[in-house]
Write a protein that holds these residues in place. Structure first.
Motif, PDB file in Angstrom:
ATOM      1  N   TYR A  19       0.842  -1.197   0.000  1.00  0.00           N
ATOM      2  CA  TYR A  19       0.000   0.000   0.000  1.00  0.00           C
ATOM      3  C   TYR A  19       0.880   1.252   0.000  1.00  0.00           C
ATOM      4  O   TYR A  19       2.022   1.218   0.451  1.00  0.00           O
TER       5      TYR A  19
ATOM      6  N   GLU B 188     -11.389  -3.589   7.039  1.00  0.00           N
ATOM      7  CA  GLU B 188     -10.828  -2.376   7.623  1.00  0.00           C
ATOM      8  C   GLU B 188      -9.715  -2.656   8.619  1.00  0.00           C
ATOM      9  O   GLU B 188      -9.014  -1.738   9.034  1.00  0.00           O
TER      10      GLU B 188
ATOM     11  N   ALA C 297      -6.980  -5.015   2.532  1.00  0.00           N
ATOM     12  CA  ALA C 297      -7.531  -3.720   2.936  1.00  0.00           C
ATOM     13  C   ALA C 297      -8.717  -3.300   2.071  1.00  0.00           C
ATOM     14  O   ALA C 297      -9.535  -2.476   2.489  1.00  0.00           O
TER      15      ALA C 297
ATOM     16  N   ILE D   8      -6.585   1.966  -2.571  1.00  0.00           N
ATOM     17  CA  ILE D   8      -6.256   0.620  -2.119  1.00  0.00           C
ATOM     18  C   ILE D   8      -6.408  -0.350  -3.289  1.00  0.00           C
ATOM     19  O   ILE D   8      -7.461  -0.395  -3.938  1.00  0.00           O
TER      20      ILE D   8
ATOM     21  N   THR E  92      -6.789  -3.937   8.152  1.00  0.00           N
ATOM     22  CA  THR E  92      -5.541  -3.447   7.576  1.00  0.00           C
ATOM     23  C   THR E  92      -5.577  -1.936   7.382  1.00  0.00           C
ATOM     24  O   THR E  92      -4.601  -1.240   7.672  1.00  0.00           O
ATOM     25  N   GLU E  93      -6.690  -1.419   6.923  1.00  0.00           N
ATOM     26  CA  GLU E  93      -6.776   0.014   6.651  1.00  0.00           C
ATOM     27  C   GLU E  93      -6.568   0.847   7.912  1.00  0.00           C
ATOM     28  O   GLU E  93      -6.079   1.986   7.840  1.00  0.00           O
TER      29      GLU E  93
END
Length: 333
Positions: free
Chosen positions: A229, A245, A241, A235, A247-248
Motif C-alpha cells: 500500500y 478495515e 484492505a 487501495i 488493515t486500513e
C-alpha cells in the motif's frame, strides 16, 4: 532474494517444552470462504499448505471458528500422507459455532464438544496444541482449565495455549493452573508486529518471565508491512484492505514512518519489506514462531525468505524508533 527452495527451515522449542516447531508457523485463517479476502478455493488452499509442509513448516495453526470449521477440514485434507509425528497441529476454541445456547465460550461443555468436532474435521486422533481463542468473562477460569486438563489426561490434547487477553487475565490463569495443578498454558498467541507493539507493555513481559512461548498473529499487520500500500493512493483491488478495515486502520502517520524504515532496510539488504518485518520478529528472544498467512505461493516463498535476513542491533533500533509501545491502546480488547 531467497526463494522457498533456497531456504533451509529452522526449528525451535515451543516455550520451555520439548516440542519442536518450525520458526514460521502456517496460519490457516485464509483457508476458507468466510470473507472476500480469504482464498475461497479449497484445492488451492490444500496445495499451498502442502507447499509449506514440503518446505519444512511443521507448525499449522487454525481454529474451529475459521469459516465455521472449513479451515480445519482443509488442513485435515492437506496433511494426508505426511508423517503425523512430525507435525504440530494447533487449533482453538471460544468463538460461536452456531446460534443458540452453549455454542460458544469456554464452558466445560463447549470445550468438550468442540474438541471432538475439531478432531473429526482435522482427521486426527489428537491435536498437539489446543488454545483458548479469547478470555471468557462468563466462565470461571478454573472451569476452563479443569476441562483442558481433562482433555490432556484423555490424550486428545498434548499441550494447551492461549491467545489475546489482558496481562492480568493471563497471569491469573497461570497462577490458578499452578495452585490447582492443572495443565499450564505453554504458549501465548498475541497480535504482535512492527506497528502493533502494544503487547510489549502487556503480555510479552509475562511470557518472558514465565517461560511461555510466543507465536504472534498478524506479523505483517494484515499485509500493511508487506509494502503493498502507498500513502494517499487508492487501495489495490484484491488486497485485504480492499475488503477489511483491519488493515486500513494501520494507515496512520506513525505507521507509515515505520514502513519507510522497513523499505529502506529492505533495499539495503536486497530483501522485501515482508522479509524485514518478519526478520524483526525472528530476532526477538521472546518470539518462537510468527504465524504467517500467505494466500499465494509467491507470498509463501517471500515469507520463508525472512529466515535468511539478518538484522543488527542498530537496525532493530531503527525499525523500532518511530513507535513507543503502550497498553491499553484504542480499539484493542
Amino acid at each position: 532474494m531467497a526463494s522457498k527452495s533456497d531456504v533451509e527451515m529452522e526449528y525451535t522449542r515451543l516455550g520451555e517444552t520439548g516440542l519442536e516447531v518450525s520458526r514460521l508457523a502456517l496460519g490457516c485463517l485464509n483457508f476458507g470462504s468466510g470473507q472476500p479476502w480469504m482464498m475461497n478455493d479449497r484445492e488451492a488452499s490444500v496445495e499451498l499448505a502442502r507447499s509449506a509442509l514440503d518446505a519444512g513448516v511443521n507448525f499449522l495453526d487454525t481454529a474451529n471458528a475459521y469459516s465455521r470449521g472449513e479451515s480445519e477440514s482443509i488442513v485435515g485434507e492437506a496433511i494426508e500422507g505426511y508423517d503425523r509425528e512430525e507435525l504440530v497441529l494447533a487449533t482453538k476454541v471460544y468463538f460461536d459455532m452456531g446460534d443458540g445456547p452453549n455454542k460458544g465460550g469456554l464452558s466445560r461443555k463447549h470445550v468438550f464438544d468442540q474438541i471432538r468436532g475439531s478432531l473429526d474435521r482435522l482427521g486426527t486422533g489428537y491435536v498437539d496444541l489446543y488454545q483458548i481463542h479469547r478470555w471468557d468473562e462468563h466462565t470461571p477460569v478454573e472451569e476452563t482449565l479443569s476441562a483442558l486438563d481433562a482433555l490432556v489426561e484423555e490424550g486428545l490434547v498434548r499441550y494447551v495455549g492461549a491467545s489475546t487477553m489482558a496481562g492480568w487475565q493471563f497471569s491469573k490463569a497461570l497462577h490458578v493452573a499452578d495452585v490447582e495443578n492443572y495443565e499450564r498454558f505453554v504458549c501465548m498467541q498475541p497480535e504482535y508486529n512492527l506497528v502493533d507493539r502494544h503487547e510489549e507493555a502487556n503480555l510479552l513481559p509475562i511470557c518472558a518471565d514465565q517461560g511461555v512461548g510466543v507465536v504472534p498473529w498478524s506479523p505483517l499487520a494484515g499485509g500493511f508491512l508487506a509494502g503493498k500500500y502507498e500513502r494517499g493512493e487508492a487501495i489495490p483491488e484484491g488486497t485485504r484492505a480492499a475488503d477489511d478495515e483491519y488493515t486500513e486502520r494501520r494507515f496512520t502517520d506513525e505507521n507509515w514512518r515505520v514502513l519507510d524504515v522497513v523499505r529502506e532496510l529492505a533495499a539495503e539488504k536486497d530483501a522485501t519489506p515482508a522479509q524485514v518485518s518478519l526478520a524483526w520478529l525472528l530476532h526477538k528472544d521472546v518470539v518462537d514462531a510468527p504465524i504467517v498467512g500467505p494466500r499465494r505461493e509467491d507470498h509463501l516463498a517471500d515469507n520463508l525468505g525472512a529466515l535468511d535476513v539478518s538484522l543488527t542491533d542498530d537496525e532493530m533500533a531503527r525499525l523500532e524508533e518511530p513507535i513507543f509501545p503502550q497498553w491499553p491502546v484504542e480499539g484493542k480488547d
